[in-house]
Design an enzyme around this catalytic site. Structure first.
Site, mmCIF file in Angstrom:
data_model
loop_
_atom_site.group_PDB
_atom_site.id
_atom_site.type_symbol
_atom_site.label_atom_id
_atom_site.label_comp_id
_atom_site.label_asym_id
_atom_site.label_seq_id
_atom_site.Cartn_x
_atom_site.Cartn_y
_atom_site.Cartn_z
ATOM 1 N N SER A 24 0.870 -1.180 0.000
ATOM 2 C CA SER A 24 0.000 0.000 0.000
ATOM 3 C C SER A 24 0.904 1.226 0.000
ATOM 4 O O SER A 24 2.099 1.123 0.306
ATOM 5 C CB SER A 24 -0.832 -0.022 1.291
ATOM 6 N N TYR B 131 -2.341 -1.116 10.348
ATOM 7 C CA TYR B 131 -2.350 -1.334 8.888
ATOM 8 C C TYR B 131 -0.991 -0.958 8.301
ATOM 9 O O TYR B 131 -0.399 -1.695 7.511
ATOM 10 C CB TYR B 131 -3.475 -0.491 8.273
HETATM 11 N N1 NAD Z 1 -8.714 -0.101 -1.652
HETATM 12 C C1 NAD Z 1 -7.622 0.588 -1.353
HETATM 13 O O1 NAD Z 1 -7.634 1.819 -1.305
HETATM 14 C C2 NAD Z 1 -6.317 -0.116 -1.110
HETATM 15 C C3 NAD Z 1 -5.161 0.674 -1.057
HETATM 16 C C4 NAD Z 1 -3.952 0.064 -0.809
HETATM 17 C C5 NAD Z 1 -3.872 -1.308 -0.625
HETATM 18 N N2 NAD Z 1 -5.002 -2.063 -0.686
HETATM 19 C C6 NAD Z 1 -4.864 -3.493 -0.472
HETATM 20 O O2 NAD Z 1 -5.404 -4.195 -1.576
HETATM 21 C C7 NAD Z 1 -5.784 -5.505 -1.168
HETATM 22 C C8 NAD Z 1 -7.185 -5.777 -1.671
HETATM 23 O O3 NAD Z 1 -8.063 -4.862 -1.066
HETATM 24 P P1 NAD Z 1 -9.360 -4.263 -1.801
HETATM 25 O O4 NAD Z 1 -9.292 -2.795 -1.667
HETATM 26 O O5 NAD Z 1 -9.547 -4.879 -3.109
HETATM 27 O O6 NAD Z 1 -10.481 -4.731 -0.744
HETATM 28 P P2 NAD Z 1 -11.724 -5.706 -0.875
HETATM 29 O O7 NAD Z 1 -12.350 -5.703 0.476
HETATM 30 O O8 NAD Z 1 -12.545 -5.334 -2.053
HETATM 31 O O9 NAD Z 1 -11.042 -7.120 -1.183
HETATM 32 C C9 NAD Z 1 -10.333 -7.839 -0.204
HETATM 33 C C10 NAD Z 1 -10.693 -9.315 -0.363
HETATM 34 O O10 NAD Z 1 -9.913 -10.071 0.579
HETATM 35 C C11 NAD Z 1 -10.767 -11.043 1.143
HETATM 36 N N3 NAD Z 1 -10.273 -11.480 2.442
HETATM 37 C C12 NAD Z 1 -10.296 -10.818 3.620
HETATM 38 N N4 NAD Z 1 -9.800 -11.574 4.595
HETATM 39 C C13 NAD Z 1 -9.439 -12.756 4.024
HETATM 40 C C14 NAD Z 1 -8.859 -13.943 4.530
HETATM 41 N N5 NAD Z 1 -8.576 -14.076 5.832
HETATM 42 N N6 NAD Z 1 -8.607 -14.960 3.660
HETATM 43 C C15 NAD Z 1 -8.920 -14.845 2.343
HETATM 44 N N7 NAD Z 1 -9.494 -13.735 1.813
HETATM 45 C C16 NAD Z 1 -9.747 -12.709 2.642
HETATM 46 C C17 NAD Z 1 -12.108 -10.335 1.275
HETATM 47 O O11 NAD Z 1 -13.191 -11.276 1.455
HETATM 48 C C18 NAD Z 1 -12.173 -9.578 -0.041
HETATM 49 O O12 NAD Z 1 -12.776 -10.340 -1.069
HETATM 50 C C19 NAD Z 1 -5.640 -5.523 0.355
HETATM 51 O O13 NAD Z 1 -4.422 -6.157 0.703
HETATM 52 C C20 NAD Z 1 -5.588 -4.055 0.717
HETATM 53 O O14 NAD Z 1 -4.912 -3.811 1.924
HETATM 54 C C21 NAD Z 1 -6.224 -1.499 -0.923
#
Ligand code: NAD
Length: 280
Positions: A145, A158
């Site tokens: 991130s 986080y």
């Molecule tokens: N959205 C943002 O702004 C952002 C920014 C930086 C980093 N990220 C990172 O991107 C990645 C994806 O996030 P996103 O924004 O697509 O969120 P999201 O909530 O849309 O997707 C995350 C997915 O991970 C799954 N998940 C959660 N816990 C789990 C577990 N224990 N085992 C298996 N699956 C699990 C959830 O069910 C979900 O489908 C994450 O690592 C997040 O930290 C997101």
């Protein structure tokens, strides 16, 4: 790894039921890869599987909790037995926790470390050795991130997990380079996904208004996960070790490298303003 045509390759994506994981799985699939996907959200996973089959891809879909070591070990054994080693591994599953250090319980720490950090370690531990053994090269994407280099005080736990994923990935890239396996730490920025709806919020952030405000800010930013997936393909193609994606992620990355003192000053100013607003 050359991702212009992934026909005959297998890509594995954790957390593929939603957001960045789902869109990345679809982007890999559109380039010809077959997919191994997992998540704890079975309904979302079924939707992703249906979309991937709709574009003609083969899919192995499993309900797996990435924090559960035994489940990840069994998942890897099953995949290796059925289809052999994967070519592209994306450790994406993650959760968010808004709160300062003094507001974060040890139970919260266990939860977020289990998914965001140990989940990535499990993915690398159980799948990378077979990639190396297969000798076909490949690529590992670990989702970090912009919070992996910008230490926002209201995201302490986080930030901790995402700094760790960035460090793990940088060290791993050096180790795996001789085997033709690239490693990318993906640092997306502010991306409009359900992560804000599902985040745990603590302290002053733990109100319906704050959650609605955060969800609306991410929505207004208007940078969707499909754009992250497209830019991720470019980052893999050019074998970037650290891949900021949105403009704000790039700006933060540049500032942290060129003016770390300014980043600390902005953080301290934000904290003072937050304290003033809360009347503490
Ligand atoms: N959205 C943002 O702004 C952002 C920014 C930086 C980093 N990220 C990172 O991107 C990645 C994806 O996030 P996103 O924004 O697509 O969120 P999201 O909530 O849309 O997707 C995350 C997915 O991970 C799954 N998940 C959660 N816990 C789990 C577990 N224990 N085992 C298996 N699956 C699990 C959830 O069910 C979900 O489908 C994450 O690592 C997040 O930290 C997101």
């Amino acid at each position: 790894m050359d991702v212009r045509n992934l026909t005959g390759k297998t890509a594995l994506v954790t957390g593929a039921a939603s957001g960045i994981g789902k869109q990345s799985a679809l982007a890999f699939g559109r380039r010809g890869a077959d997919l191994v996907i997992c998540d704890i959200d079975e309904a979302g996973l079924a939707d992703t599987e249906k979309e991937l089959r709709g574009i003609g891809r083969q899919v192995q879909s499993s309900r797996v909790d990435v924090a559960d070591r035994d489940a990840m070990q069994a998942f890897a054994a099953d995949i290796h037995q059925q289809i052999g080693s994967v070519d592209l591994l994306m450790n994406n599953a993650g959760v968010a926790l808004g709160g300062r250090f003094l507001e974060t319980s040890l139970e919260d720490w266990d939860w977020i470390l289990g998914i965001n950090l140990r989940g990535v370690i499990h993915g690398c531990h159980f799948f990378v050795p077979k990639m190396k053994e297969a000798g076909r090269g490949g690529h590992v994407v670990n989702v970090s991130s912009a919070a992996g280099y910008l230490p926002g005080s209201v995201l302490n736990a986080y930030v901790t997990t995402k700094y760790a994923v960035l460090g793990l990935s940088e060290a791993l890239s050096t180790e795996l380079a001789p085997h033709g396996i690239g490693v990318t730490a993906l640092c997306p920025g502010i991306i409009d996904t359900p992560i804000t709806r599902n985040a745990r919020l603590r302290g002053a952030l733990d109100t319906d208004e704050m959650r609605d405000q955060m969800v609306s800010q991410y929505g207004k930013r208007g940078y969707g996960p499909e754009r992250v997936a497209e830019n991720l393909l470019k980052a893999i193609q050019s074998n970037r070790t650290v891949a900021p994606i949105s403009p704000e992620a790039w700006i933060g990355y540049g500032l942290k490298r060129l003016a770390p003192g300014l980043v600390r000053w902005l953080g301290a100013r934000g904290e003072r303003n937050a304290l003033k607003n809360s009347g503490s």
